[in-house]
Design a protein around this motif. Structure first.
Motif, PDB file in Angstrom:
ATOM      1  N   ARG A 113     -38.997   1.513  45.140  1.00 14.03           N
ATOM      2  CA  ARG A 113     -38.977   0.575  43.982  1.00 14.03           C
ATOM      3  C   ARG A 113     -39.721  -0.702  44.120  1.00 14.03           C
ATOM      4  NH1 ARG A 113     -33.870   0.750  41.466  1.00 14.03           N
ATOM      5  NH2 ARG A 113     -34.587  -1.047  40.301  1.00 14.03           N
ATOM      6  N   ARG A 114     -40.148  -1.110  45.319  1.00 19.52           N
ATOM      7  CA  ARG A 114     -41.102  -2.067  45.369  1.00 19.52           C
ATOM      8  C   ARG A 114     -42.327  -2.043  44.512  1.00 19.52           C
ATOM      9  NH1 ARG A 114     -42.332  -6.266  48.723  1.00 19.52           N
ATOM     10  NH2 ARG A 114     -44.608  -6.783  49.117  1.00 19.52           N
ATOM     11  N   ALA A 115     -43.050  -0.502  44.595  1.00 18.46           N
ATOM     12  CA  ALA A 115     -44.070  -0.541  43.821  1.00 18.46           C
ATOM     13  C   ALA A 115     -43.742  -0.214  42.368  1.00 18.46           C
ATOM     14  CB  ALA A 115     -44.823   0.702  44.356  1.00 18.46           C
ATOM     15  N   LEU A 116     -42.701   0.560  42.038  1.00 18.29           N
ATOM     16  CA  LEU A 116     -42.243   0.916  40.720  1.00 18.29           C
ATOM     17  C   LEU A 116     -41.875  -0.259  39.941  1.00 18.29           C
ATOM     18  CD1 LEU A 116     -41.596   3.189  38.451  1.00 18.29           C
ATOM     19  CD2 LEU A 116     -39.426   3.279  39.633  1.00 18.29           C
ATOM     20  N   ASP A 117     -40.891  -1.011  40.277  1.00 17.82           N
ATOM     21  CA  ASP A 117     -40.445  -2.184  39.515  1.00 17.82           C
ATOM     22  C   ASP A 117     -41.518  -3.091  39.243  1.00 17.82           C
ATOM     23  OD1 ASP A 117     -38.106  -1.042  40.116  1.00 17.82           O
ATOM     24  OD2 ASP A 117     -37.251  -2.703  40.845  1.00 17.82           O
ATOM     25  N   ALA A 118     -42.509  -3.380  40.198  1.00 16.17           N
ATOM     26  CA  ALA A 118     -43.639  -4.392  39.873  1.00 16.17           C
ATOM     27  C   ALA A 118     -44.563  -3.691  38.858  1.00 16.17           C
ATOM     28  CB  ALA A 118     -44.248  -4.693  41.218  1.00 16.17           C
ATOM     29  N   ALA A 119     -44.808  -2.336  38.810  1.00 11.09           N
ATOM     30  CA  ALA A 119     -45.889  -1.816  38.125  1.00 11.09           C
ATOM     31  C   ALA A 119     -44.990  -1.716  36.354  1.00 11.09           C
ATOM     32  CB  ALA A 119     -45.814  -0.413  38.365  1.00 11.09           C
ATOM     33  N   LEU A 120     -43.980  -1.577  36.453  1.00 10.15           N
ATOM     34  CA  LEU A 120     -43.216  -1.492  35.274  1.00 10.15           C
ATOM     35  C   LEU A 120     -43.545  -2.868  34.525  1.00 10.15           C
ATOM     36  CD1 LEU A 120     -40.282   1.055  35.419  1.00 10.15           C
ATOM     37  CD2 LEU A 120     -42.539   1.574  34.631  1.00 10.15           C
ATOM     38  N   GLN A 121     -42.942  -3.909  35.186  1.00  6.93           N
ATOM     39  CA  GLN A 121     -43.090  -5.272  34.575  1.00  6.93           C
ATOM     40  C   GLN A 121     -44.401  -5.526  34.261  1.00  6.93           C
ATOM     41  OE1 GLN A 121     -41.476  -7.828  37.785  1.00  6.93           O
ATOM     42  NE2 GLN A 121     -39.642  -6.839  37.994  1.00  6.93           N
ATOM     43  N   GLN A 122     -45.225  -5.226  35.213  1.00  5.66           N
ATOM     44  CA  GLN A 122     -46.683  -5.587  34.898  1.00  5.66           C
ATOM     45  C   GLN A 122     -47.099  -4.871  33.621  1.00  5.66           C
ATOM     46  OE1 GLN A 122     -48.931  -7.761  36.248  1.00  5.66           O
ATOM     47  NE2 GLN A 122     -50.168  -7.423  34.309  1.00  5.66           N
ATOM     48  N   ALA A 123     -46.545  -3.642  33.141  1.00  8.52           N
ATOM     49  CA  ALA A 123     -46.884  -2.793  31.788  1.00  8.52           C
ATOM     50  C   ALA A 123     -46.437  -3.504  30.858  1.00  8.52           C
ATOM     51  CB  ALA A 123     -46.335  -1.546  32.107  1.00  8.52           C
ATOM     52  N   ALA A 124     -45.180  -4.097  30.801  1.00  6.94           N
ATOM     53  CA  ALA A 124     -44.519  -4.697  29.968  1.00  6.94           C
ATOM     54  C   ALA A 124     -45.216  -5.905  29.471  1.00  6.94           C
ATOM     55  CB  ALA A 124     -42.906  -5.172  30.189  1.00  6.94           C
ATOM     56  N   HIS A 125     -45.812  -6.816  30.702  1.00  9.92           N
ATOM     57  CA  HIS A 125     -46.549  -7.831  30.386  1.00  9.92           C
ATOM     58  C   HIS A 125     -47.800  -7.434  29.632  1.00  9.92           C
ATOM     59  CE1 HIS A 125     -48.549 -11.809  31.454  1.00  9.92           C
ATOM     60  NE2 HIS A 125     -49.428 -11.145  31.690  1.00  9.92           N
ATOM     61  N   ASN A 126     -48.585  -6.465  30.002  1.00 10.53           N
ATOM     62  CA  ASN A 126     -49.813  -5.968  29.467  1.00 10.53           C
ATOM     63  C   ASN A 126     -49.544  -5.712  27.951  1.00 10.53           C
ATOM     64  OD1 ASN A 126     -50.952  -6.402  31.896  1.00 10.53           O
ATOM     65  ND2 ASN A 126     -50.930  -4.031  32.286  1.00 10.53           N
ATOM     66  N   SER A 179     -34.213 -12.233  40.558  1.00 11.12           N
ATOM     67  CA  SER A 179     -34.970 -11.976  41.665  1.00 11.12           C
ATOM     68  C   SER A 179     -36.719 -12.383  41.453  1.00 11.12           C
ATOM     69  CB  SER A 179     -34.898 -10.457  42.340  1.00 11.12           C
ATOM     70  OG  SER A 179     -33.484 -10.456  42.191  1.00 11.12           O
ATOM     71  N   ARG A 180     -37.366 -12.078  42.653  1.00 15.08           N
ATOM     72  CA  ARG A 180     -38.713 -12.326  42.499  1.00 15.08           C
ATOM     73  C   ARG A 180     -38.994 -10.884  43.182  1.00 15.08           C
ATOM     74  NH1 ARG A 180     -40.385 -17.467  41.217  1.00 15.08           N
ATOM     75  NH2 ARG A 180     -38.943 -19.277  41.855  1.00 15.08           N
ATOM     76  N   PHE A 181     -40.066 -10.678  42.428  1.00 13.54           N
ATOM     77  CA  PHE A 181     -40.919  -9.374  42.581  1.00 13.54           C
ATOM     78  C   PHE A 181     -42.222  -9.674  43.461  1.00 13.54           C
ATOM     79  CE2 PHE A 181     -37.603  -8.731  39.776  1.00 13.54           C
ATOM     80  CZ  PHE A 181     -36.955  -7.628  39.898  1.00 13.54           C
ATOM     81  N   PRO A 182     -42.985  -8.497  43.915  1.00  9.31           N
ATOM     82  CA  PRO A 182     -42.294  -7.246  44.433  1.00  9.31           C
ATOM     83  C   PRO A 182     -41.225  -7.492  45.498  1.00  9.31           C
ATOM     84  CG  PRO A 182     -44.424  -7.463  45.201  1.00  9.31           C
ATOM     85  CD  PRO A 182     -44.307  -8.643  44.513  1.00  9.31           C
TER      86      PRO A 182
END
Length: 381
Positions: free
Chosen positions: A100-113, A36-39
């Motif tokens: 989930r729109r906000a949460l999933d995107a934030a967790l992915q960004q945290a992993a990327h960071n 899937s694509r996010f958010p």
């Protein structure tokens, strides 16, 4: 794209992003994939139970979540459609409402960071054994690349890879439902989750960020066909509000927010966790939590917290693959099996109107017992 990693995580939802973040923090080379694509919006109760807050701190994600300004929730109310019976139960600590729109995107960004390589809109077609680890093949439309990883973690949700050579699972399917949700703009400032039970399923209302309500419904497949595909959620709410006036009152001044609708089908419920089937699973890949329990997001995060240090120990050479499997499976079954069992039992009772009314009346007379039942649907250390 790199082709060699320590770990490939397949699925970038809550559990997948959290485990990728945890392993990247430990210095591991991690690739995180999701088709899937996010958010994006997802059919979900969007409720982080009190148990989730300690897990977020342990994962180093508490500040990430606080920055999203989630709604605080202090109370759960249960409503039956027989006799207008309701039961209010205080939560053992503050819970959070977060989309989930906000949460999933934030967790992915945290992993990327933390250094993880994140590939969304990219489909993993196959996971196979290879010398020294696993071979991960992307779909032809995504270039058909073949990656090598010392370990692969399944975070692909309720639906595993369809490739015949991919690790699968043979879970009991249980009773299947259709899930759907929409956000509503409202002036409601009540810090409570309301759950409304009726014969075909149940509806949940929970405050989330930006002063909105998340309105989610779980109904049987046969009921969904009766309601019809056009505005099924609206039809379900109208029908449920006729039987349970409290639902109509809470939605009286609420207006659907366009573009926030999402649906999922089928939503299977399983009575036992399957933590390992060739490779470790986290989140819904290991257990489909009864949705009304409101603990699915917390359990997804907890499974990531349990899996990450064992994966790291395996990569360091401090335990074998078999030891990782044994220890992780023991942790998951000890902490989740009881919650799944009690959750499934209560779900079956509460979706039978006469039994639901009796149970809520008993809970009003014995509030301590009602609180203990709610706690029984939560994972435990």
């Amino acid at each position: 794209m790199r082709t060699d990693f320590d770990v490939v995580v397949v699925g970038a939802g809550i559990a997948g992003s959290a485990v990728a973040h945890a392993l990247a923090r430990r210095g591991r080379e991690v690739a995180l994939f999701d088709r899937s694509r996010f958010p994006r919006h997802k059919a979900c109760g969007e409720f982080l139970s009190p148990e989730a807050l300690g897990t977020l701190r342990a994962l180093g994600l508490d500040r990430t979540i606080a920055a999203l300004r989630p709604a605080e929730i202090t109370t759960v109310r249960l409503h039956a459609d027989s006799g207008g019976v309701s039961l209010e139960i205080p939560l053992p600590g503050p819970a959070l409402g977060l989309s989930r729109r906000a949460l999933d995107a934030a967790l992915q960004q945290a992993a990327h960071n933390e250094g993880a390589s994140v590939y969304t809109g990219t489909t993993v077609a196959e996971v196979a054994e290879a010398e020294g680890g696993r071979l991960v093949a992307l779909s032809a439309k995504d270039g058909g690349a073949r990656l090598r990883a010392r370990a692969v973690i399944a975070a692909w949700g309720r639906h595993p890879l369809t490739s015949p050579s991919a690790p699968g699972r043979t879970a009991d399917a249980g009773k299947a439902y259709v899930g759907m949700k929409s956000h509503y703009a409202t002036v409601d400032s009540d810090a409570a989750v309301d759950l409304y039970f009726f014969r075909d399923g149940y509806v949940g209302l929970a405050p989330i960020e930006d002063g909105r309500l998340n309105v989610a419904a779980i109904v049987t497949l046969s009921a969904c066909r009766r309601y019809g595909p056009a505005d099924a959620l609206g039809s379900i709410l109208d029908r449920a509000a006729e039987r349970i006036p409290a639902l109509g009152r809470r939605l009286q001044r609420a207006v659907p927010v366009p573009g926030t609708q999402a649906a999922a089908a089928p939503v299977p419920i399983r009575s036992r966790p399957i933590p390992w089937n060739g490779i470790p699973g986290v989140g819904d890949a290991l257990a489909a939590i009864p949705p009304f329990c409101g603990d699915g997001m917390s359990m997804a995060l907890r499974s990531a917290e349990l899996c990450a240090p064992l994966a790291d120990a395996y990569l360091r050479g401090d335990c074998t693959y078999r030891q990782w499997e044994k220890i992780y499976s023991q942790h998951i079954r000890r902490q989740f099996a009881g919650a799944l069992r009690w959750g499934g039992w209560l779900e079956r009772l509460l979706t039978r109107p006469a039994l639901a009314a009796w149970l809520l009346r008993a809970g009003a007379l014995l509030p301590g017992a009602a609180e203990q039942l709610v706690r029984a649907t939560r994972w435990r250390n």
